[in-house]
Design an enzyme around this catalytic site. Structure first.
Site, short mmCIF file in Angstrom:
data_model
loop_
_atom_site.label_atom_id
_atom_site.label_comp_id
_atom_site.label_asym_id
_atom_site.label_seq_id
_atom_site.Cartn_x
_atom_site.Cartn_y
_atom_site.Cartn_z
N ASP A 299 0.88 -1.17 0.00
CA ASP A 299 0.00 0.00 0.00
C ASP A 299 0.91 1.22 0.00
O ASP A 299 1.99 1.16 -0.58
CB ASP A 299 -0.94 -0.04 1.21
CG ASP A 299 -2.26 0.69 0.96
OD1 ASP A 299 -2.20 1.84 0.48
OD2 ASP A 299 -3.33 0.15 1.24
N HIS A 333 1.48 2.00 -3.28
CA HIS A 333 0.42 2.80 -3.91
C HIS A 333 0.87 4.24 -4.11
O HIS A 333 0.42 4.91 -5.03
CB HIS A 333 -0.84 2.75 -3.06
CG HIS A 333 -1.59 1.45 -3.16
ND1 HIS A 333 -1.31 0.51 -4.13
CD2 HIS A 333 -2.62 0.95 -2.43
CE1 HIS A 333 -2.14 -0.51 -3.98
NE2 HIS A 333 -2.93 -0.28 -2.96
#
Length: 557
Positions: A299, A333
């Protein structure tokens, strides 16, 4: 106060300096000489070896009591070093105490157990809200002068806890995962490790602490309440140095409401498909230094947070006085990220001399209605990027809690533009200074999307050299300056898209090609200006749509 005076005031206020171009008022170079100060840790040389407290490094013996006994004894003696020697040390949660340095020797692995029964349920915090969670493997609350150092590996056994999406695995990986057990969703696209997890995943925010929930209810969803690998809460003077933190069940490193944190030469590692597998989340902390570290996770890589919605605003603790330098982010991300849980605000953040390689987004600033909070006075320079999958630089006030890059076959629609009243729930992004960014490969160079009721404002981008598929997209923004920007794009139809932009200045913009140079849309555009722009290279200069007027744009060479 004019623009130049405003910038000088802002920068002087935070003990840094900026040299200005007399014509544009755009910062050409920042001096980061007077940065925030971070208090250091200091430990006695006394060393306690966990073996003397009964620990056995055979990968089979559960050493929870032995390691915690060593930490407690060290703390009672006035502090020192608790040594994890080489070996494979299986353990449950470890609580750090004041004046203790947990030191991992080379070739040591601190392996946290996959036995969920070893992790008691505790009142904690998740994404900025009070939540019941399983106890974090490494934790401390209201402690001072603590550290985790050395050269070993800390493994959170995340594979036992995490859900996995089919689209994120190869066919062989998916088959192997199914063979291990677990439960499939109705559409057969998501794997859950247990029935408890699967049932809880269908509920709305089941871990939220509310008066109507009983201990028996929380126990019934225990498997769903994944712990962050490291959570230090309300601690002061912290050092994390040299160690690898990997395979977390949820977030990897999570300092919460801490002061004087140094993170140096650490490696945060998670599988790229790890749901919520952030590298480091600095939440409502003050005086932070992150340097020389590497993040390769599932992430966001390096992320600034300060609580979520009303709970974050009530806490009222911004993340402030942060230095991030000489660090690298691979899969993530976002490379450097603020939000989306930023309801307590963020300010006085300095990021420089960092590289992002293969991240979904490079510089990622995200929020949404309901958050509130002010993110301001953010200084970024000397950023190198390679192979960014989405945007090199992104500001988005319509964050929707989904992966930044759609999965194969996934369809997404742009949010409907509706003007709402400005309230305490309206988030604010302003006063960003970003310079010296080089990017070789991105889907889009720059994307800014503000709210129609409260625009993104005072964003200054200087000295950008970006190779991307698409150029610049600015929506609902004002007082935006782009100076010395070089774009090499594959598709330029348009090169620059502006929707309801006010006081947008392009100075010395260079580009390789453009079918359409500018597309201006919306009935609330004004004072969009260029200087040093060769418009003759474009097949078509301008297009005005949805109420936009030609007088809103002035193109000057």
């Amino acid at each position: 106060m004019n623009k130049i005076a405003s910038i000088l005031f802002t920068v002087a206020l935070f003990s840094t300096s900026i040299s200005l171009n007399a014509q544009t008022g755009v910062g050409k170079a920042y001096s980061f000489d007077n940065l925030p100060k971070v208090a250091k840790t200091s430990f006695k040389a006394d060393t306690l070896n966990i073996i003397k407290y009964g620990a056995v490094g055979d990968g089979l013996t559960l050493n929870t009591k032995s390691i915690n006994d060593a930490v407690i004894a060290c703390n009672k003696r006035g502090g020192g070093v608790v040594l994890i020697p080489q070996g494979l040390w299986l353990t449950g949660p470890i609580e750090l105490k004041s004046n203790v340095n947990l030191h991992l020797q080379k070739n040591s692995i601190l392996q946290f157990t996959k036995d969920f029964n070893q992790y008691p349920l505790v009142a904690s915090n998740w994404e900025g809200l009070p939540q019941m969670r399983n106890q974090s493997p490494l934790w401390a609350t209201n402690q001072q002068n603590i550290a985790i150092t050395g050269h070993g590996i800390i493994d959170g056994a995340g594979e036992a806890w995490r859900m996995v999406k089919k689209e994120k695995l190869t066919a062989n990986q998916w088959s192997k995962l199914l063979a291990s057990g677990g439960v499939l969703s109705e559409d057969k696209k998501t794997w859950y490790p247990t029935e408890k997890f699967f049932n809880a995943a269908k509920m709305k925010n089941p871990g939220e602490i509310t008066p109507d929930k009983t201990p028996e209810f929380y126990q019934s969803i225990k498997d769903f309440l994944r712990p962050n690998l490291l959570v230090f809460t309300s601690c002061k003077r912290i050092l994390l140095e040299g160690v690898t933190f990997q395979n977390s069940a949820a977030w990897n490193i999570h300092p919460l409401m801490c002061e004087d944190l140094t993170v140096r030469n650490v490696y945060a590692k998670n599988p790229w498909y790890a749901q919520n597998g952030d590298g480091i989340d600095i939440e409502s902390c003050k005086n932070v230094l992150i340097e020389g570290s590497t993040f390769d996770v599932g992430d966001d890589g390096i992320c600034i947070k300060s609580g979520r919605d009303a709970a974050g605003r009530k806490r009222g603790m911004p993340t402030e006085n942060v230095i991030i330098r000489n660090s690298t982010v691979y899969q993530a991300h976002g490379g450097f990220v603020i939000g989306s849980e930023m309801s307590g605000g963020a300010k006085n953040i300095f990021v420089y001399d960092c590289s992002f390689i293969g991240t979904d987004i490079g510089l990622r600033f995200k929020t949404t209605r309901g958050r509130g909070g002010v993110v301001e006075k953010i200084f970024v320079k000397n950023i190198n990027m390679i192979g960014i999958i989405g945007e090199a630089i992104l500001f988005d006030m319509y964050y929707a809690a989904v992966d930044p890059v759609p999965l194969k076959g996934e369809k997404r629609e742009a949010p409907k533009v509706v003007i709402l009243p400005v309230t305490e729930e309206t988030p604010t992004f302003k006063d960003f200074y970003i310079s010296n960014v080089t990017c070789d490969g991105a889907a889009k160079a720059v994307f800014m999307r503000g709210l129609p009721e409260l625009s993104i404002s005072n964003i200054n981008l200087a000295n950008l050299s970006i190779k991307a598929k698409e150029g610049i997209d600015i929506q609902e923004a004002k007082n935006i300056t782009l100076h010395n920007v070089s774009l090499t794009v594959d598709e330029a139809n348009p090169l620059i898209n502006i929707q309801n932009g006010n006081q947008i200045n392009f100075n010395n913009l260079k580009y390789n090609t453009a079918q359409l140079l500018f597309r201006i849309s919306g009935d609330r555009n004004s004072a969009i200006r260029t200087s040093g722009l060769d418009a003759t290279k474009a097949n078509v200069k301008t297009e005005f749509l949805a109420g936009a007027e030609e007088k809103s744009l002035q193109i000057n060479k």
